[in-house]
Every structure is written in C-alpha cells, then in structure tokens.
Design a protein around this motif. Structure first.
Motif, PDB file in Angstrom:
ATOM      1  N   GLN A  37       0.835  -1.206   0.000  1.00 25.46           N
ATOM      2  CA  GLN A  37       0.000   0.000   0.000  1.00 25.46           C
ATOM      3  C   GLN A  37       0.872   1.259   0.000  1.00 25.46           C
ATOM      4  OE1 GLN A  37      -3.219  -0.020   2.894  1.00 25.46           O
ATOM      5  NE2 GLN A  37      -3.213  -2.263   2.970  1.00 25.46           N
ATOM      6  N   LYS A  38       1.929   1.242   0.814  1.00 27.98           N
ATOM      7  CA  LYS A  38       2.803   2.414   0.893  1.00 27.98           C
ATOM      8  C   LYS A  38       3.535   2.643  -0.427  1.00 27.98           C
ATOM      9  CE  LYS A  38       3.555   2.040   5.893  1.00 27.98           C
ATOM     10  NZ  LYS A  38       4.555   1.768   6.978  1.00 27.98           N
ATOM     11  N   ARG A  39       3.961   1.542  -1.100  1.00 27.82           N
ATOM     12  CA  ARG A  39       4.670   1.687  -2.368  1.00 27.82           C
ATOM     13  C   ARG A  39       3.764   2.264  -3.443  1.00 27.82           C
ATOM     14  NH1 ARG A  39       5.952  -2.962  -4.539  1.00 27.82           N
ATOM     15  NH2 ARG A  39       5.328  -4.383  -2.864  1.00 27.82           N
ATOM     16  N   VAL A  40       2.518   1.837  -3.457  1.00 25.80           N
ATOM     17  CA  VAL A  40       1.572   2.369  -4.452  1.00 25.80           C
ATOM     18  C   VAL A  40       1.323   3.854  -4.192  1.00 25.80           C
ATOM     19  CG1 VAL A  40      -0.779   2.239  -5.336  1.00 25.80           C
ATOM     20  CG2 VAL A  40       0.483   0.141  -4.840  1.00 25.80           C
ATOM     21  N   LEU A  41       1.104   4.205  -2.946  1.00 24.81           N
ATOM     22  CA  LEU A  41       0.856   5.607  -2.601  1.00 24.81           C
ATOM     23  C   LEU A  41       2.050   6.487  -2.959  1.00 24.81           C
ATOM     24  CD1 LEU A  41      -0.906   5.138   0.860  1.00 24.81           C
ATOM     25  CD2 LEU A  41      -1.967   5.891  -1.280  1.00 24.81           C
ATOM     26  N   ALA A  42       3.247   5.977  -2.716  1.00 29.41           N
ATOM     27  CA  ALA A  42       4.447   6.754  -3.005  1.00 29.41           C
ATOM     28  C   ALA A  42       4.672   6.892  -4.505  1.00 29.41           C
ATOM     29  CB  ALA A  42       5.656   6.098  -2.344  1.00 29.41           C
ATOM     30  N   ALA A  43       4.430   5.815  -5.251  1.00 30.93           N
ATOM     31  CA  ALA A  43       4.698   5.831  -6.690  1.00 30.93           C
ATOM     32  C   ALA A  43       3.686   6.648  -7.468  1.00 30.93           C
ATOM     33  CB  ALA A  43       4.731   4.402  -7.217  1.00 30.93           C
ATOM     34  N   THR A  44       2.499   6.777  -6.939  1.00 34.87           N
ATOM     35  CA  THR A  44       1.433   7.481  -7.682  1.00 34.87           C
ATOM     36  C   THR A  44       1.171   8.876  -7.153  1.00 34.87           C
ATOM     37  OG1 THR A  44      -0.217   6.479  -6.225  1.00 34.87           O
ATOM     38  CG2 THR A  44       0.301   5.312  -8.275  1.00 34.87           C
ATOM     39  N   GLY A  45       1.999   9.351  -6.234  1.00 32.31           N
ATOM     40  CA  GLY A  45       1.755  10.675  -5.666  1.00 32.31           C
ATOM     41  C   GLY A  45       1.764  11.768  -6.703  1.00 32.31           C
ATOM     42  N   GLY A  46       2.809  11.791  -7.553  1.00 31.73           N
ATOM     43  CA  GLY A  46       2.884  12.828  -8.589  1.00 31.73           C
ATOM     44  C   GLY A  46       2.108  12.495  -9.838  1.00 31.73           C
ATOM     45  N   LEU A  47       1.696  11.236  -9.987  1.00 28.70           N
ATOM     46  CA  LEU A  47       0.988  10.819 -11.201  1.00 28.70           C
ATOM     47  C   LEU A  47      -0.350  11.537 -11.354  1.00 28.70           C
ATOM     48  CD1 LEU A  47       0.852   7.299 -12.633  1.00 28.70           C
ATOM     49  CD2 LEU A  47      -1.329   8.407 -12.195  1.00 28.70           C
ATOM     50  N   LEU A  48      -1.058  11.707 -10.257  1.00 29.71           N
ATOM     51  CA  LEU A  48      -2.355  12.383 -10.319  1.00 29.71           C
ATOM     52  C   LEU A  48      -2.202  13.835 -10.739  1.00 29.71           C
ATOM     53  CD1 LEU A  48      -4.043  10.914  -7.114  1.00 29.71           C
ATOM     54  CD2 LEU A  48      -4.413  10.234  -9.481  1.00 29.71           C
ATOM     55  N   GLU A  49      -1.167  14.500 -10.263  1.00 30.48           N
ATOM     56  CA  GLU A  49      -0.940  15.890 -10.649  1.00 30.48           C
ATOM     57  C   GLU A  49      -0.615  15.994 -12.137  1.00 30.48           C
ATOM     58  OE1 GLU A  49      -1.544  18.407  -8.772  1.00 30.48           O
ATOM     59  OE2 GLU A  49      -2.011  17.125  -7.045  1.00 30.48           O
ATOM     60  N   GLU A  50       0.122  15.024 -12.650  1.00 28.94           N
ATOM     61  CA  GLU A  50       0.442  15.026 -14.082  1.00 28.94           C
ATOM     62  C   GLU A  50      -0.808  14.788 -14.919  1.00 28.94           C
ATOM     63  OE1 GLU A  50       3.429  12.064 -14.454  1.00 28.94           O
ATOM     64  OE2 GLU A  50       5.047  13.360 -13.726  1.00 28.94           O
ATOM     65  N   LEU A  51      -1.680  13.918 -14.431  1.00 33.28           N
ATOM     66  CA  LEU A  51      -2.940  13.700 -15.148  1.00 33.28           C
ATOM     67  C   LEU A  51      -3.804  14.960 -15.146  1.00 33.28           C
ATOM     68  CD1 LEU A  51      -3.953  10.109 -13.979  1.00 33.28           C
ATOM     69  CD2 LEU A  51      -3.261  10.801 -16.266  1.00 33.28           C
ATOM     70  N   LYS A  52      -3.802  15.671 -14.036  1.00 36.24           N
ATOM     71  CA  LYS A  52      -4.543  16.933 -13.973  1.00 36.24           C
ATOM     72  C   LYS A  52      -3.995  17.930 -14.979  1.00 36.24           C
ATOM     73  CE  LYS A  52      -6.114  16.931  -9.146  1.00 36.24           C
ATOM     74  NZ  LYS A  52      -6.003  17.612  -7.832  1.00 36.24           N
ATOM     75  N   ALA A  53      -2.665  17.921 -15.150  1.00 35.72           N
ATOM     76  CA  ALA A  53      -2.023  18.838 -16.095  1.00 35.72           C
ATOM     77  C   ALA A  53      -2.116  18.333 -17.534  1.00 35.72           C
ATOM     78  CB  ALA A  53      -0.561  19.039 -15.698  1.00 35.72           C
ATOM     79  N   LYS A  54      -2.852  17.231 -17.759  1.00 33.49           N
ATOM     80  CA  LYS A  54      -3.070  16.644 -19.083  1.00 33.49           C
ATOM     81  C   LYS A  54      -1.772  16.175 -19.725  1.00 33.49           C
ATOM     82  CE  LYS A  54      -7.260  19.325 -19.882  1.00 33.49           C
ATOM     83  NZ  LYS A  54      -7.994  20.256 -20.773  1.00 33.49           N
ATOM     84  N   ILE A  55      -0.869  15.708 -18.880  1.00 32.32           N
ATOM     85  CA  ILE A  55       0.375  15.120 -19.370  1.00 32.32           C
ATOM     86  C   ILE A  55       0.146  13.631 -19.601  1.00 32.32           C
ATOM     87  CG2 ILE A  55       2.799  14.645 -18.819  1.00 32.32           C
ATOM     88  CD1 ILE A  55       2.770  17.146 -17.066  1.00 32.32           C
ATOM     89  N   ASN A  56       0.645  13.142 -20.725  1.00 30.29           N
ATOM     90  CA  ASN A  56       0.466  11.730 -21.044  1.00 30.29           C
ATOM     91  C   ASN A  56       1.414  10.892 -20.193  1.00 30.29           C
ATOM     92  OD1 ASN A  56      -0.438   9.423 -22.235  1.00 30.29           O
ATOM     93  ND2 ASN A  56       0.767   9.672 -24.111  1.00 30.29           N
ATOM     94  N   VAL A  57       0.864  10.222 -19.195  1.00 28.47           N
ATOM     95  CA  VAL A  57       1.685   9.446 -18.254  1.00 28.47           C
ATOM     96  C   VAL A  57       1.352   7.973 -18.391  1.00 28.47           C
ATOM     97  CG1 VAL A  57       1.846  11.352 -16.620  1.00 28.47           C
ATOM     98  CG2 VAL A  57      -0.021   9.697 -16.418  1.00 28.47           C
ATOM     99  N   SER A  58       2.258   7.145 -17.884  1.00 32.74           N
ATOM    100  CA  SER A  58       2.028   5.702 -17.849  1.00 32.74           C
ATOM    101  C   SER A  58       2.167   5.222 -16.415  1.00 32.74           C
ATOM    102  CB  SER A  58       3.022   4.972 -18.755  1.00 32.74           C
ATOM    103  OG  SER A  58       4.352   5.256 -18.365  1.00 32.74           O
TER     104      SER A  58
END
Length: 709
Positions: free
Chosen positions: A522-543
C-alpha cells in the motif's frame, strides 16, 4: 384500356399495347373469321399443310375486343393534332367496343365525346396534345409532378386525391382571408401631433377603419393537412407536402401596410413557418425513404420549380439533398475521405448538409448498425446548426463502443473534434460517465441504439486494461468540473474499479471482495502514484508503473490509487460536495480501502469534520433509503460497515457509527436482521474494545436489545 369482356362461346384474341412504340397505330390484332357454314363443316376435320407441317384441328369466329376509337375496323378515323371544335368526319361513330382514349372508358359512357371545345372522339395516340389530355385525366393533380403513368401507384394516387380536396378547401379559406375583417369604429385617443379629442382625428379614424387580414384560418387548415400527411405512406406524404408548399407560396398579402398579427395571423410570418415544417419533413423523407431515383429527382425538380415569394427566398435550396450514391458522400462513408472536402475542376467542394438531413442520415445508418460509417460521417460533415451537430457528435464515443473500439471511444471523449471548442467530456452527465466506465471495464454495450437504454447488454470487444481504464477515467474527472465535484461520479469510479470485468446481461456489475494487500505494498503504491495524479490533472500523457500495477495485485493497486484521488478531491473541493455517503458505500466489501481513505482524512481536522458532517446529514435525510439498502446487503455487510466507524481512533468518525446504530434501534420493526447484527458485534468483541465511554455504552445497549429479540 378498360376491362375485357368475355363470353363462354367466344375465344380470346391478341391485343397490342396502344402505347408501345413498335405498333402501327393499332391496339387490336384481328383474326379474319371464317364462314359459319364452313366452320361447322370443317370442325371435325383435320387440315394438314405438308410444307409447314401445320395441323389445324379447330377454328372459331373471332370476337372483337375492346379497343381505342382510332383503331376501330368498322368505322374509319381521321387524325389531326389537336382539333376540338367539332367531330371530324365519322370520328363520332362508334361500335359497342370502342373506348375513349382520354377517359379510358367506353365511348358510349364518355360525357365529352362530342362536346364542343372538348371532342374526345378526335383523340388518338399520335398527338402530344391528346396524350397530355389523357395523362391529366388519368393522373389528375399528379400531372404537375411530371410523373409517367408507370410511376403512379396506389400510394401516389391516394396522395393526389387528398391533395385535390385540400386545394379545393384551401381555395375557399383563402378567399375568406382576402375579404378580411373590417373593425368597427371606436372613440380612440388621437396619437397625432394635433392631439384632437377622441374620434375627431380623420387620420386616426382612417387607421381605425383599416381592413384586417388574418391568415390564422388558412394556417389552421394547412396545419391539419400536414398533420394528416405525416400519417400517410411516404409517397403520398411527399405529394401532399409538395402540393401544399406550392399552394401557400402563391398566397399574397392584400394589406397595404404591415399588419403584425402574430405568428399565425400574419401571412409573411405564417407561410415561412409552414414551409419550414414542410421542407424539414421532405428533407428527412428524401434520406430515409427509398424512393425510386426518377421519383426522387422529380420531387426535387418540382420544388425547385416553385416560384418562391421574397419572404420565402431562404428555402430556395432546401431540397438540394445529395443522394446516398453521391461521390463525396460515399467516399466519406467508406473512409476514403476523412475531411469531407474535395477539389473538382479547381473548385473546393464541402460535405455541407442541413441539420434535419444530418439527423436523418445518422438515424438510418444507426438503424442499419453501420456505426463506423456514422463516425466517419459525423467527423466530416458541416452544418450551420453547430449546436445541433455538436449534440450528434457527442455520441461518437458511444458509436466507437458499439463496434468494440473502446480505446478510441475513451480518446474521443477527451479530445474535441475539429471545429469544436471543447471536448465531449465537458457535456456528459454523471449517469453517462458511469455507463462509459462500465463499457470500458467489461467490453459490453447496451444492445439498444442509446447508451441509456434499459435493455440487455451484449459483448462488443475486449475491454480496456486496468491501467488504461483508470487513466482515462481520471482524465474525464479532471476534464470536467461538474463531473469532478459530483459524488455520483466518484462512487461510480470506485464501484467500477472494485468490480469484475464480467457483466450480467441485465447490465449489473459483479463486485469483487478483495483481500487487503500488505501494508508495504500500500505504501509503495501511494508513493509511486503521488505525482501521477498531478500530471494527469495537467493533461500530461503518463504511464502507470508496471511493477506496481502487475496482474498479481492490480485490482488492489487501482483501488489504492482511487483512494488517493478521492482524498485529493476532498482536500480541494470538499465545500462543493453535496454528499459523501454514496462514495463510502461504493467500496462495497473492500472495507480496508475505505479505512485507508478515512485514515488519510483524519490528518486534516477541517476535512475530517466536513466529511463527518456530510455523512451524518446523508444518514439523517435518507433513513428509509439506507434501511432498504441494508436490508438488501444483509447483516454481515452492515455489521462490518458499522464496526469500521465504531473502531476508528478518531471520536468524530465513531459518531457516524453511533448515529447509524441509533437509526436501526429506532426502526427495529423494519430490521428483522438486527438480531444477527448483535451477534456480529458480540463476536467482534466490541464490548471489550476501548471504544470510549459513549460508544461502549451505546454498543452494549444495542447488543442487549438484540439479545431480547
């Protein structure tokens, strides 16, 4: 030609087509009769022609069949082009089988056989004048459509007969309109500069005596006729619509000055209104109805021949509807032209169509399940009604789903079509958002033509992978403020992620009961996806990180990411939410994910307090709904749900569990499962857990009540 007469003692003879080009002016082929006496003598004999090997075993006197007057072998006939003054020669003489060429009935029954200035007895098939007379007599009012007699069937004749009656009634009503209404003089105030006493100003008095021409009576008659036309067969309706259009465009406004009598009272407003209705229906019919090509073209030519008054010039090109086999249209539908443009002889051509035509084309293509063609057409076509076209284009993602192309469907929701300023995601409803996620998750679609149909669902193709699903779902939420701030959208998002990819035929999802993953995961998922949501908000194509979203625990990873997204939403937009309980209920039996969310909320006091207030308000306002839901979910779910809140370390979260417990206590008669709930609390050891004084007292009280049930 008229009906054939036959008798038992007579035999049938050959009759040639009187309209055929290869005839020599004869509608009857006669066989020379033999003498009766010879007939009787030879009836039982055989005559053999050895050269031709022809054997005549029987012969009988011929019977003269019905024929046109000009083909009569008994009375001679004189031909001229268009003589109607008086009968020529012996043209008026007839035998008992002579037919009138114009009326197509026995000459003895023709009322205009020898009538001066008509003289049907002189009619024949080699004269254009008489042929036109015959066509008008047989086709009636349909002759104005330049139809061949072979084109006219029962439907067209029926439409023509209704049109004739309408024209007669319309003539009477239009005559009343031309007479007008003369208003009685009244003592009105003078509006001139002289300001004379009422009734003394000649100018105001003359205006008061003006004749008023109200078109409302004609408008009502035409409207009723159009209502009737819409109930008829396509051919009959087309004739009625076109005939009505021609008649109303001939109407003139006799008023010397403008009289504003409203939409149906003023001719110059009412006629365009009626024409709009007529042309819209005709446009749809030309697209939807399979008219023969010649009939299709004649309908268009007829409308183009109508002389439109100045207040109707806008309808000049209304029926310039391109046929389905038009080159530009067919190349677009086949995918050979994606822009809807082509250059012909140095001139650019665009696929531009009126909105009713576009609607009708989409309707027909959808009825035929040609969803690929619908998408190609809607992407290429142009229209002056941008709002209406945009509404149709917003269905493109659903059409992609119908052909099983869910990735293109998700992308078309997010990216605007050329010419549009915003994407479809900005306009979809929360319910549509949920349906799209269900389609992406399961690879199934509603069997009907609309995505909100309540009918069965069918498989259309492979569903989106979890990584693609969660990315596009979050992009949709971040793309639209109305979706982002709607709790139903977040509950749909969590529910879909916590469900199986298998879908019931009724469209119901199968919820998953996922085991809580290890804390370090759970901690690894939370840490790895912390910035991913912000990039999605900024409409950046992320994987998404493949190591975390591996097949082993990908469902659990998706739920953890959903928890993190909900938490961020609450931190930013909690004041805009009107509910939170349905978000909590969307986790289903995955209480570990809900607990993870509640723990994160406890870090911010104001967020925690706001969330608790929302849930308490929901419970208070929806007691009946909650009780019914819990009845369906069963005591095991209710027990775990209440234990989750009662065992929270934060006292404010415990208040939610206590409030829910109080609802059950007050409605024990509606909760036959309450005794089982008490057992669950007892087995969970709630009596012995350090819940706090208030919570401990209420739980013990409830368990005691349940033991007495």
């Amino acid at each position: 030609m008229g009906p054939l007469k036959s008798e038992e003692e007579q035999s049938v003879i050959l009759i040639s087509d009187d309209e055929a080009e290869n005839t020599h002016g004869s509608s009857v082929l006669l066989v020379d009769p033999q003498e009766k006496s010879v007939l009787e003598e030879k009836r039982s004999e055989e005559v053999v022609d050895e050269e031709c090997e022809l054997i005549v075993t029987f012969s009988k006197q011929a019977y003269v069949m019905p024929h046109a007057r000009y083909d009569c072998t008994i009375h001679p006939f004189e031909r001229t082009e268009c003589d109607t003054c008086s009968p020529l020669g012996k043209n008026a003489d007839i035998c008992n089988q002579c037919y009138c060429y114009v009326c197509d009935k026995l000459a003895s029954e023709c009322q205009n056989w020898t009538t001066l200035s008509l003289c049907h007895c002189n009619a024949h098939n080699k004269s254009k004048f008489w042929k036109d007379k015959r066509d008008f007599a047989l086709a009636g009012v349909l002759v104005m459509f330049n139809l061949e007699l072979t084109d006219i069937d029962a439907d067209l004749r029926h439409g023509g007969s209704l049109l004739i009656k309408f024209i007669q009634d319309l003539s009477v009503e239009y005559s009343k309109y031309l007479v007008g209404e003369r208003t009685p003089p009244t003592q009105q105030e003078c509006f001139c500069l002289t300001k004379l006493p009422p009734g003394q100003c000649n100018i105001c008095r003359s205006r008061n005596m003006e004749v008023v021409y109200r078109y409302s009576g004609v408008f009502a008659l035409v409207t009723n006729f159009l209502d009737q036309a819409e109930k008829e067969s396509p051919k009959a309706a087309a004739v009625m619509f076109l005939g009505a259009a021609k008649e109303i465009t001939l109407h003139k406004d006799p008023a010397l000055s403008w009289q504003n009598l409203g939409q149906i009272g003023s001719l110059k407003i009412a006629v365009p209104c009626l024409l709009q209705r007529i042309t819209t229906q005709l446009q749809r019919m030309l697209v939807l109805c399979d008219f023969p090509k010649s009939l299709y073209e004649k309908f268009i030519l007829f409308f183009q021949s109508i002389s439109l008054p100045c207040h109707c010039f806008g309808f000049s090109n209304s029926l310039n509807v391109v046929p389905w086999d038009h080159v530009l249209l067919t190349t677009v539908l086949k995918g050979q032209n994606i822009t809807g443009q082509r250059t012909q002889k140095g001139r650019k051509m665009f696929l531009w169509e009126a909105f009713p035509v576009i609607e009708a084309r989409v309707e027909k293509l959808v009825d035929q399940n040609n969803y690929k063609e619908v998408v190609r057409y809607l992407k290429a076509v142009k229209c002056n009604d941008s709002r209406g076209l945009r509404h149709l284009q917003d269905k493109i993602p659903f059409y992609f789903c119908k052909i099983g192309d869910f990735l293109n469907a998700a992308c078309s929701l997010l990216y605007p079509i050329s010419g549009l300023t915003c994407c479809t995601a900005c306009r979809i409803t929360p319910l549509q958002f949920e349906v799209y996620l269900k389609m992406f998750r399961t690879g199934s679609v509603p069997a009907g033509k609309d995505m909100l149909d309540s009918g069965p669902w069918v498989t259309a193709g492979p569903p989106l992978k979890d990584a693609a699903l969660i990315k596009h779902a979050l992009k949709l939420l971040y793309c639209s403020v109305s979706l982002y701030r709607n709790p139903k959208c977040w509950s749909s998002f969590i529910m879909v992620l916590g469900s199986s990819s298998l879908l019931e035929r009724s469209g119901h999802l199968h919820p998953l009961s996922l085991k809580e993953p290890p804390l370090d995961f759970q901690k690894r998922v939370l840490a790895a996806t912390g910035g991913l949501l912000e990039e999605l908000k900024a409409k950046i194509n992320v994987s998404l990180p493949s190591a975390i979203f591996s097949p082993h625990l990908q469902h659990e990873a998706c739920l953890i990411l959903a928890v993190q997204a909900v938490q961020q939403m609450l931190f930013c937009d909690l004041p805009y939410l009107n509910s939170f309980l349905e978000i909590a209920l969307a986790f289903g039996n995955n209480f570990w994910a809900l607990r993870l969310l509640l723990e994160h909320l406890s870090y911010e006091e104001n967020i925690l307090q706001g969330t608790v207030n929302l849930i308490l308000r929901d419970l208070d306002c929806q007691k009946a709904t909650i009780l019914k839901l819990w009845q369906n979910l069963g005591p095991q779910y209710v027990g775990e749900f209440l234990c989750l809140f009662l065992t929270c370390r934060h006292k404010k979260m415990q208040s939610i569990g206590l409030f829910a417990l109080n609802i059950i206590t007050e409605n024990l008669h509606k909760c036959p499962w309450a005794k089982h709930l008490g057992n669950i609390f007892d087995n969970a050891g709630l009596k012995h857990l350090p819940l706090g004084t208030t919570a401990h007292h209420e739980v013990s009280k409830f368990i005691n009540i349940c033991e007495k049930l």
